[in-house]
Scaffold this motif. Structure first.
Motif, short mmCIF file in Angstrom:
data_model
loop_
_atom_site.label_atom_id
_atom_site.label_comp_id
_atom_site.label_asym_id
_atom_site.label_seq_id
_atom_site.Cartn_x
_atom_site.Cartn_y
_atom_site.Cartn_z
N ARG B 106 0.87 -1.33 -0.21
CA ARG B 106 -0.15 0.04 -0.01
C ARG B 106 0.94 1.11 0.02
O ARG B 106 0.40 2.29 -0.12
N SER B 108 2.61 4.20 -1.06
CA SER B 108 2.41 4.91 -2.56
C SER B 108 3.35 6.12 -2.89
O SER B 108 3.88 6.36 -3.64
N ARG B 111 6.86 4.91 -3.19
CA ARG B 111 7.28 4.13 -4.04
C ARG B 111 6.27 4.75 -5.44
O ARG B 111 5.39 4.23 -5.81
N ARG B 113 5.38 5.34 -9.20
CA ARG B 113 5.07 4.32 -10.06
C ARG B 113 5.74 4.52 -11.38
O ARG B 113 5.11 5.35 -12.47
N GLU B 124 12.58 5.25 -5.72
CA GLU B 124 12.19 4.90 -4.22
C GLU B 124 13.37 4.99 -3.35
O GLU B 124 13.16 5.37 -2.18
N GLU B 138 2.91 9.35 5.15
CA GLU B 138 2.18 8.20 4.83
C GLU B 138 2.83 7.01 5.92
O GLU B 138 1.93 6.28 6.45
#
Lengths: 611, 286
Positions: B106, B108, B111, B113, B124, B138
């Motif tokens: 989960r 995001s 990480r 995309r 990352e 987060e």
């Protein structure tokens, strides 16, 4: 066509010698479930014992063989007693580390007793050759073939028809069940080590006769080749080991005929990697196998890391900055070395500790970093800062790509693969003369400099190393406390469970090796530029083992621990030299091996604890 | 539409067919238990559904998507989470970190995309090092959520949140594993013997927890040997023996099915005993 037949005979003879090694490794792997890294050193010891028998005592050949086998059998039993038996309930990696330490000790002892220079054997047997159609065969060839055939036959009879042979086979099939049925598995291991080591020592003696040269480091690559041969046939499988050895001997022989003898070892290590990656259970294995359930938490020693207050860390750093004011030049250069090895240990502890991938080829990363920046400076005239940055990035990328094929391996296999990769790097450097200068190396590499300031003096080099070490340590700390650190540690603990939670193993192992390569590359660059020269021997496998010892000493994955480990291992021998005199320095390496063995046995979590 | 559809799944190891032509479907919000004697193929079935093992033939459809050939790490992001038969927690990680690993898919903010694997990994790493505000927030949010999940287990795990899981009792490790699975916010949860090695009190606690999860709308596939728990929780029960599904239906029906009793108690020797006695025996033995 004649050459083809000659090389076939050569290949089969060499294959026979490898078979003696590989059979021993297979026996030990079968009963003790251990990849015995000290086996190569036993082989080396066999050669030296044989040399002593022949040159000092003038023993006849047959007696020499007997003495070699007896001595090596005893040595093997000692290795079992020290390196395996006390560690059976420790983390699975412990016996492997112990045998690495023992191997280091034996190799160093040989250097101390017999000097590091190569020795030669006097001619022992007739050099007469018999013509055999298109080719010919020498007396020595026949001797080697018959010795291995006879040993093989005796071994077969022993395993098949004696009570002890039954016990060995039973233990190999199911250790616990054998123990339940009253088999004394410790004794089985002892006998197995004795037999395997006797064969290994004999193999060393035969090789010394065949190539007519002995060196204290001959065991390292030979041991690795024994693994390669054994892996081809499937580790732990005795007939497989023999077939694998003959295949390896043939491939090497044909390869050398085509490309030249400096490529000899490269074939073995490339085959080692290819087999490990494509067919880790050997070329005869078939079928898909489910990954075995790991013994969760036993791979790495569990412990609570020692917490060091931030104020102490800041205080020590400040003192380190002030050190050049009171220290003399000699000690400053010692401390600088300690700092640079600290960077290397940081790099290794990230993969070997945090990610649990026991890399034993880390010197290869130093070499890649050092060569890249030396070439960028010498050939392209790039300023040092740029060369440093580029070299670190190149090391990160190459380091990751080289190890990538081994990402699917675990535990002991990672260690073998990374040793193989380290050797491949070193042999590539040796053979790529147009780029690397081969054994001559690169000279007149400019010292580190930044914005026109040259770090010539010991003091400036010290400060540069200190700043880099502290900066990299802080970066690594930031990395390890992020989700990446958590993810890597999860992978270390249990790959299957990590995958179940969406962790892409290759991605994070890649990140770990790239980050590790970046850091090691920087250490390699500074070391190379401060030496001002580099060749294929500058960063050899001794440094890989030294780095590993530092990491174990400090506590795996422990950032401060790795720096402490590096500091202790560099500074203590110098202190001892001060106290005990110049002659101590030859025993330094011995001390490293001993420390590794002792720590694995008595304090596996290291000084500051595993993180 | 069914959440999970398993069609004609077969897997053999050498001569042994561990899972033989198994089909069933699982509706959203439903709880199905898989029971059967040891070696019946239950865990192999789990391994096939969660993609840790390759199927020989058959098809697995999850949430309308064919997942038969996906890698195991791709399922948790699609909403499927599992626990393991013998418990596989990350021993040297704290309870909290174990749960946070469960939320890995989960993440995001940290990480990005990015389609290229190398650039994505680089991005990352840089975000993890620089730790911008979004990333920090987060991580904080996930931590808070992890504590909420731990609170589901009363005060079994909360006081031990910072302890490494190797120091926990067996039961607490099983709880940690379930907490880790919940952190991925699964649509489908596969529990492999969640009460193995637990005493009656702990089992009762686990029963309440599973009921709670079911009431929250999580679809559950459960392997369990304790039949009283199975009978209380399940909407349907699948009985496996020697790789086959031998019975499939409502808990009460399955319980009285003679084939089930035979599978559990053996095939010939005891047929002369009255059925009620057999049932009692079934309760005791399983």
């Amino acid at each position: 066509m004649n050459i083809f037949f000659d090389q076939t005979i050569n290949g089969l003879v060499i294959g026979n010698i490898y078979a003696l090694m590989a059979v021993g490794l297979a026996l030990i792997f079968g009963t003790a479930n251990l990849i015995n890294f000290a086996h190569g050193s036993v082989y080396m010891a066999g050669a030296y014992v044989g040399w002593t028998c022949v040159t000092y005592f003038g023993f006849p050949l047959f007696l020499t063989f007997l003495v070699v086998m007896l001595f090596c059998a005893l040595l093997g039993m000692l290795i079992e007693r020290v390196g395996l038996r006390p560690l059976q309930n420790s983390a699975r990696i412990a016996p492997l580390l112990a045998t690495i330490g023992i191997s280091f000790i034996l190799d160093q002892l040989a250097q101390i007793i017999f000097s590091p220079q190569p020795l030669a054997l006097p001619p022992l047997i007739s050099t007469k050759r018999f013509s055999l159609g298109a080719t010919s065969i020498g007396v020595l060839d026949i001797l080697i073939a018959s010795v291995s055939l006879i040993s093989g036959a005796l071994l077969y009879v022993f395993l098949r028809y004696t009570r002890m042979g039954w016990a060995i086979r039973a233990t190999a099939q199911d250790r616990d069940a054998a123990q339940q049925m009253g088999v004394d598995v410790n004794r089985v291991n002892q006998v197995t080590f004795a037999i395997a080591s006797a064969l290994g020592g004999l193999s060393g003696m035969l090789v010394a006769m065949y190539f007519n040269v002995l060196t204290p480091t001959m065991g390292f690559q030979a041991g690795l080749k024994g693994f390669a041969a054994g892996l081809i046939g499937g580790l732990g499988n005795v007939p497989g080991a023999i077939i694998g050895s003959l295949l390896l001997g043939l491939i090497e022989s044909y390869g050398v005929a085509l490309l030249g003898s400096s490529y000899r070892n490269l074939f073995a290590f490339v085959i080692l990697l290819v087999v490990l990656v494509l067919k880790p259970n050997g070329i005869f294995s078939k079928g898909r196998q489910l990954p075995p359930e790991p013994m969760t938490g036993t791979f790495i020693a569990s412990s609570k890391p020692v917490q060091i207050p931030r104020s102490v860390l800041i205080g020590v750093s400040v003192l380190a900055f002030l050190l050049p004011i009171i220290s003399n030049n000699y000690w400053l250069s010692v401390f600088t070395t300690a700092l640079l090895y600290g960077i290397l240990a940081l790099s290794l502890t990230l993969v070997a500790g945090t990610a649990g991938l026991m890399s034993i080829g880390h010197a290869g990363l130093l070499a890649i970093g050092g060569y890249t920046s030396a070439l960028l400076s010498l050939r392209l005239g790039l300023p040092f800062a740029l060369a440093l940055l580029l070299a670190a990035c190149v090391t990160a990328i190459l380091g990751m790509l080289l190890v990538m094929p081994a990402f699917r391996l675990r535990g002991h296999y990672v260690s073998i693969a990374t040793i193989g990769i380290g050797e491949i790097v070193s042999l590539t450097i040796l053979n790529w003369e147009s780029l690397t200068g081969g054994p001559v190396g690169l000279m007149n590499i400019p010292p580190p400099s930044l914005f026109g300031f040259e770090f010539y003096s010991n003091r400036s080099l010290y400060w540069l190393s200190l700043v880099l070490l502290l900066g990299l340590a802080l970066l690594q700390w930031q990395l390890v406390r992020s989700h990446i650190g958590r993810t890597l540690r999860a992978i270390r603990e249990d790959e299957v469970a990590a995958q179940a939670y969406g962790i892409n193993l290759n991605r994070y192992k890649g990140i770990a090796f790239a980050a590790s390569g970046f850091i090691a590359g920087i250490a390699g660059v500074i070391l190379t530029h401060s030496y001002t020269y580099i060749n294929n021997e500058t960063f050899n496998n001794t440094i890989s083992v030294l780095a590993l010892t530092m990491v174990i000493l400090g506590g795996r994955g422990n950032i401060i621990g790795s720096i402490l480990g590096a500091g202790l291992l560099i500074v203590i021998p110098e202190l001892l030299r001060d106290v005990l005199g110049e002659s101590f320095i030859v025993y330094r390496m011995l001390l490293y091996g001993l420390l590794l063995v002792l720590f694995v046995r008595w304090r596996p979590q290291g000084l500051l604890g595993t993180v | 539409m069914s959440l999970l559809e398993v069609k004609n799944l077969t897997r053999s190891f050498g001569g042994l067919t561990a899972v033989n032509d198994v089909s069933f479907s699982l509706e959203e919000g439903e709880l199905i238990s898989v029971i059967g004697p040891n070696g019946a193929g239950k865990t192999t079935l789990f391994n096939l559904i969660t993609r840790f093992d390759q199927v020989d033939s058959g098809q697995i459809i999850f949430n309308g998507e064919d997942i038969t050939n996906l890698g195991p790490e791709l399922l948790v992001g699609r909403g499927m989470a599992r626990t393991f038969q013998h418990g596989r927690v990350f021993g040297n990680l704290s309870v909290l970190d174990n749960v946070l690993v469960g939320a890995h898919s989960r993440l995001s903010a940290v990480r990005p995309r990015i389609p290229f694997p190398l650039l994505g990994a680089l991005g990352e790493t840089l975000l993890a090092l620089l730790r911008p505000k979004r990333v920090q927030e987060e991580e904080e949010a996930l931590r808070a959520e992890a504590f909420e999940i731990l609170a589901l287990f009363n005060d079994r795990l909360i006081p031990r949140a910072d302890q490494p899981t190797y120091s926990l009792s067996y039961a607490n490790r099983r709880r940690t594993e379930i907490a880790r699975a919940l952190a991925s916010r699964p649509k489908l949860l596969l529990l492999d013997e969640p009460t193995a090695g637990m005493n009656p009190t702990e089992t009762a606690e686990m029963l309440e927890l599973i009921r709670l999860l079911k009431n929250q709308g999580i679809t559950i596939l459960l392997i369990e040997h304790k039949l009283s728990l199975v009978m209380q929780l399940s909407d349907r029960v699948i009985v496996m023996d020697e790789g086959h599904v031998i019975a499939h239906g409502l808990p009460e029906d399955v319980r009285h099915d003679p084939r089930v009793i035979e599978a559990y108690l053996g095939h010939s020797s005891q047929t002369s005993r009255p059925e009620s006695e057999l049932e009692e025996d079934l309760q005791v033995r399983v």
